[in-house]
Design a protein around this motif. Structure first.
Motif, PDB file in Angstrom:
ATOM      1  N   PRO A   1      -7.701   3.449   4.147  1.00  0.00           N
ATOM      2  CA  PRO A   1      -6.476   2.909   4.732  1.00  0.00           C
ATOM      3  C   PRO A   1      -5.226   3.509   4.096  1.00  0.00           C
ATOM      4  O   PRO A   1      -5.291   4.076   3.004  1.00  0.00           O
ATOM      5  N   LEU A   2      -4.109   3.363   4.800  1.00  0.00           N
ATOM      6  CA  LEU A   2      -2.803   3.678   4.224  1.00  0.00           C
ATOM      7  C   LEU A   2      -2.173   2.349   3.805  1.00  0.00           C
ATOM      8  O   LEU A   2      -2.012   1.450   4.623  1.00  0.00           O
ATOM      9  N   PHE A   3      -1.857   2.231   2.517  1.00  0.00           N
ATOM     10  CA  PHE A   3      -1.289   0.996   1.966  1.00  0.00           C
ATOM     11  C   PHE A   3       0.129   1.306   1.484  1.00  0.00           C
ATOM     12  O   PHE A   3       0.321   2.035   0.515  1.00  0.00           O
ATOM     13  N   LEU A   4       1.133   0.770   2.191  1.00  0.00           N
ATOM     14  CA  LEU A   4       2.530   0.964   1.826  1.00  0.00           C
ATOM     15  C   LEU A   4       3.066  -0.314   1.191  1.00  0.00           C
ATOM     16  O   LEU A   4       2.841  -1.406   1.714  1.00  0.00           O
ATOM     17  N   TYR A   5       3.773  -0.178   0.073  1.00  0.00           N
ATOM     18  CA  TYR A   5       4.324  -1.374  -0.559  1.00  0.00           C
ATOM     19  C   TYR A   5       5.754  -1.115  -1.028  1.00  0.00           C
ATOM     20  O   TYR A   5       6.191   0.029  -1.220  1.00  0.00           O
ATOM     21  N   GLY A   6       6.478  -2.202  -1.182  1.00  0.00           N
ATOM     22  CA  GLY A   6       7.868  -2.136  -1.630  1.00  0.00           C
ATOM     23  C   GLY A   6       8.512  -3.476  -1.357  1.00  0.00           C
ATOM     24  O   GLY A   6       8.006  -4.278  -0.566  1.00  0.00           O
ATOM     25  N   GLN A   7       9.638  -3.729  -1.993  1.00  0.00           N
ATOM     26  CA  GLN A   7      10.287  -5.022  -1.831  1.00  0.00           C
ATOM     27  C   GLN A   7      10.820  -5.184  -0.412  1.00  0.00           C
ATOM     28  O   GLN A   7      10.907  -4.223   0.358  1.00  0.00           O
TER      29      GLN A   7
ATOM     30  N   LEU B   1      -6.715   2.091   9.437  1.00  0.00           N
ATOM     31  CA  LEU B   1      -6.107   0.835   8.981  1.00  0.00           C
ATOM     32  C   LEU B   1      -4.831   1.155   8.220  1.00  0.00           C
ATOM     33  O   LEU B   1      -4.805   2.063   7.385  1.00  0.00           O
ATOM     34  N   ILE B   2      -3.763   0.402   8.537  1.00  0.00           N
ATOM     35  CA  ILE B   2      -2.466   0.591   7.897  1.00  0.00           C
ATOM     36  C   ILE B   2      -1.991  -0.781   7.434  1.00  0.00           C
ATOM     37  O   ILE B   2      -1.921  -1.727   8.226  1.00  0.00           O
ATOM     38  N   LEU B   3      -1.670  -0.907   6.150  1.00  0.00           N
ATOM     39  CA  LEU B   3      -1.324  -2.198   5.570  1.00  0.00           C
ATOM     40  C   LEU B   3      -0.011  -2.095   4.800  1.00  0.00           C
ATOM     41  O   LEU B   3       0.306  -1.043   4.239  1.00  0.00           O
ATOM     42  N   THR B   4       0.750  -3.196   4.787  1.00  0.00           N
ATOM     43  CA  THR B   4       1.944  -3.232   3.938  1.00  0.00           C
ATOM     44  C   THR B   4       1.898  -4.465   3.055  1.00  0.00           C
ATOM     45  O   THR B   4       1.250  -5.468   3.370  1.00  0.00           O
ATOM     46  N   SER B   5       2.619  -4.380   1.941  1.00  0.00           N
ATOM     47  CA  SER B   5       2.719  -5.506   1.010  1.00  0.00           C
ATOM     48  C   SER B   5       4.029  -5.378   0.254  1.00  0.00           C
ATOM     49  O   SER B   5       4.635  -4.301   0.214  1.00  0.00           O
ATOM     50  N   ASP B   6       4.464  -6.497  -0.335  1.00  0.00           N
ATOM     51  CA  ASP B   6       5.685  -6.445  -1.134  1.00  0.00           C
ATOM     52  C   ASP B   6       5.424  -6.018  -2.568  1.00  0.00           C
ATOM     53  O   ASP B   6       6.332  -5.946  -3.378  1.00  0.00           O
ATOM     54  N   ARG B   7       4.135  -5.747  -2.878  1.00  0.00           N
ATOM     55  CA  ARG B   7       3.791  -5.276  -4.222  1.00  0.00           C
ATOM     56  C   ARG B   7       2.527  -4.424  -4.155  1.00  0.00           C
ATOM     57  O   ARG B   7       1.796  -4.467  -3.162  1.00  0.00           O
TER      58      ARG B   7
ATOM     59  N   GLU C   1     -11.286  -9.424  -5.137  1.00  0.00           N
ATOM     60  CA  GLU C   1     -11.377  -8.096  -5.742  1.00  0.00           C
ATOM     61  C   GLU C   1     -11.960  -7.082  -4.779  1.00  0.00           C
ATOM     62  O   GLU C   1     -11.551  -5.920  -4.758  1.00  0.00           O
ATOM     63  N   ARG C   2     -12.930  -7.501  -3.954  1.00  0.00           N
ATOM     64  CA  ARG C   2     -13.548  -6.555  -3.016  1.00  0.00           C
ATOM     65  C   ARG C   2     -12.542  -6.053  -1.974  1.00  0.00           C
ATOM     66  O   ARG C   2     -12.642  -4.920  -1.497  1.00  0.00           O
ATOM     67  N   LEU C   3     -11.550  -6.895  -1.621  1.00  0.00           N
ATOM     68  CA  LEU C   3     -10.498  -6.439  -0.710  1.00  0.00           C
ATOM     69  C   LEU C   3      -9.545  -5.491  -1.430  1.00  0.00           C
ATOM     70  O   LEU C   3      -9.158  -4.453  -0.885  1.00  0.00           O
ATOM     71  N   LEU C   4      -9.152  -5.854  -2.658  1.00  0.00           N
ATOM     72  CA  LEU C   4      -8.237  -5.001  -3.427  1.00  0.00           C
ATOM     73  C   LEU C   4      -8.841  -3.619  -3.623  1.00  0.00           C
ATOM     74  O   LEU C   4      -8.135  -2.605  -3.554  1.00  0.00           O
ATOM     75  N   THR C   5     -10.153  -3.572  -3.864  1.00  0.00           N
ATOM     76  CA  THR C   5     -10.829  -2.273  -4.022  1.00  0.00           C
ATOM     77  C   THR C   5     -10.700  -1.453  -2.756  1.00  0.00           C
ATOM     78  O   THR C   5     -10.426  -0.247  -2.800  1.00  0.00           O
ATOM     79  N   ARG C   6     -10.875  -2.080  -1.607  1.00  0.00           N
ATOM     80  CA  ARG C   6     -10.793  -1.357  -0.341  1.00  0.00           C
ATOM     81  C   ARG C   6      -9.371  -0.921  -0.016  1.00  0.00           C
ATOM     82  O   ARG C   6      -9.168   0.124   0.585  1.00  0.00           O
ATOM     83  N   PHE C   7      -8.378  -1.714  -0.432  1.00  0.00           N
ATOM     84  CA  PHE C   7      -6.992  -1.327  -0.207  1.00  0.00           C
ATOM     85  C   PHE C   7      -6.679   0.005  -0.875  1.00  0.00           C
ATOM     86  O   PHE C   7      -5.794   0.743  -0.438  1.00  0.00           O
ATOM     87  N   LYS C   8      -7.410   0.324  -1.956  1.00  0.00           N
ATOM     88  CA  LYS C   8      -7.137   1.552  -2.725  1.00  0.00           C
ATOM     89  C   LYS C   8      -8.045   2.714  -2.329  1.00  0.00           C
ATOM     90  O   LYS C   8      -8.011   3.764  -2.961  1.00  0.00           O
ATOM     91  N   TRP C   9      -8.861   2.520  -1.289  1.00  0.00           N
ATOM     92  CA  TRP C   9      -9.759   3.594  -0.861  1.00  0.00           C
ATOM     93  C   TRP C   9      -9.001   4.829  -0.365  1.00  0.00           C
ATOM     94  O   TRP C   9      -9.414   5.955  -0.589  1.00  0.00           O
TER      95      TRP C   9
END
Length: 469
Positions: free
Chosen positions: A167-173, A264-270, A280-288
């Protein structure tokens, strides 16, 4: 061909051709670091230092690579990239990059054939409301130093969904442009691949849909629908924190889509490492795939964003006013645009020109003012080192002494918590470390704070000293 010497010789022939067709600086920057790995089954595999390095090659130099391989290796040869994903502590972990039919014209390159079969109950792509905002596109996304990397990665994903960073995980405030950028990806994919089913949904809406599906006994329909999506875009994924059943459902949808070759494309504030209440299993996949930060816009970018909005709104505002707003409103793009809207409203209401006095009046009312200047990373370094009674120069050395390493990690953790400085810049300011080292330091300190009351008390004491500086 398995002999490493033969592979090196083959690649050197390619380099000779490339060197003759590119300037010396570009050759030194983008081609000298490449390591030839193997040539088997008409596929040449080269090692590149990072996903970003690979993306630049594909973006700017793929035609030159094709020509070189066609001339030196032969028609039909495929180029494979092997990206070193993690060099921390000397550990090497290889992942396969994108695959391009390098010795053929680009229009005949083989597309990936790993689409999931169409489900009988799935409507065609044209019947699906993607919920994308067409106004949020790449053309209207103003580029600057603080977002250039994320934008480049986003454009790469849009051109080749599920073939680059997944996935592409973009984060920022809040307010730095994450929602704009992911909508731009979805809009571009719809333009390039109209047959693909693209869906943008907020994490909150996903959770509401899930809850409703359980309440109305339509859970299987909910799952089946999401498993038919080709490009799933989830905004504000941090809202899943603490919601175990929603996380569990999303975990299975994520796995199905990823294994079926869907983007899959995800965003978060951190960053993932800073997310709490997430399995933890989701966090691991976010960093794939790739994790990229959208930083707060710098002064130049803020001025460009203001000029763009002013032009769109048909306004005339002096440069001195634009510069004043950009200097004093630095939290987010939304705040910048809000100030312009307020100026316009005040100008119309009181029938006066937009000038510096009006801008100062609006900003004093709209922006929380404080006598204290924002904390700097240097101030945090000084406070942390003073607390542990060590010289601040020690944390900039390469020493591996446990007490120095811990102080360095605490300084990184507090710098990220109390400033808007990016991970990469914090690393440069504290020991000249890289982005991954700062991420690791933040996780180490955060985890220890949660389990060690004495350590937490020390951190609290330092934070009190920071507030009373």
């Amino acid at each position: 061909m398995t002999d490493s010497n033969q592979v090196v010789a083959l690649w050197n022939h390619c380099l000779n051709f490339i060197r003759d067709n590119i300037n010396a600086t570009a050759f030194k920057t983008w081609f000298e670091p490449i390591v030839p790995l193997k040539y088997e089954n008409k596929a040449l595999t080269i090692g590149v230092p990072s996903p970003f390095f690979y993306e630049i090659l594909e973006e700017k130099y793929v035609d030159l690579l094709r020509a070189a391989i066609y001339k030196e290796v032969g028609e039909g040869t495929e180029l494979m990239y092997s990206v070193l994903a993690d060099k921390t502590n000397g550990l090497k972990m290889e992942i396969e990059g994108g695959k391009t039919s390098s010795a053929l014209p680009s229009q005949t390159a083989v597309r990936n054939g790993n689409k999931a079969p169409n489900l009988p109950q799935a409507p065609v792509a044209q019947d699906l409301d993607s919920h994308l905002n067409p106004n949020y596109n790449f053309e209207s996304f103003i580029k600057g130093n603080s977002n250039e990397f994320s934008r480049t990665v986003a454009e790469t994903v849009a051109k080749n969904p599920a073939r680059t960073f997944n996935p592409l995980f973009l984060y920022g405030q809040s307010g730095v442009g994450k929602t704009h950028l992911i909508n731009a990806i979805g809009t571009r994919i719809k333009e390039l691949y109209p047959e693909k089913r693209v869906l943008y949904v907020s994490a909150h809406l996903f959770q509401v849909q899930y809850t409703d599906s359980v309440r109305t006994n339509h859970f299987n329909d909910f799952i089946n629908f999401y498993q038919t999506i080709d490009v799933l875009i989830i905004d504000d994924i941090q809202e899943f924190a603490g919601v175990t059943k929603t996380q569990n459902t999303f975990f299975h949808i994520f796995n199905h889509l990823h294994q079926s070759g869907k983007q899959l494309i995800l965003t978060s504030d951190r960053a993932p490492v800073m997310l709490q209440g997430m399995e933890e299993r989701l966090l691991t996949r976010f960093k794939w795939g790739l994790v990229a930060e959208l930083e707060k816009p710098d002064l130049e970018l803020r001025e460009n964003i203001l000029r763009n909005k002013i032009h769109r709104d048909g306004l005339t505002i002096p440069d001195s006013v634009i510069h004043y707003i950009a200097e004093n409103v630095n939290e987010s793009v939304r705040e910048l645009e809000g100030i312009i809207n307020s100026l316009l409203a005040q100008s119309i209401l009181f029938k006066r020109e937009i000038d510096l006095d009006l801008a100062q009046h609006i900003i004093r009312k709209a922006i929380r003012c404080t006598d204290n200047k924002p904390l700097t990373v240097e101030e945090i370094i000084q406070k942390v080192c003073a607390h542990y009674n060590i010289d601040s120069s020690a944390i900039h050395t390469r020493t591996r002494k446990r007490e120095i390493v811990q102080v360095r990690q605490i300084a990184m953790y507090l710098a990220k918590k109390h400033t808007d400085t990016s991970f990469s810049k914090i690393g440069k300011l504290i020991g000249n470390k890289d982005h991954a080292t700062v991420l690791h330091a933040c996780k180490i300190v955060k985890d220890q704070v949660e389990v060690d009351k004495t350590f937490k008390a020390e951190i609290d004491e330092i934070e009190v000293s920071l507030k009373s500086r």
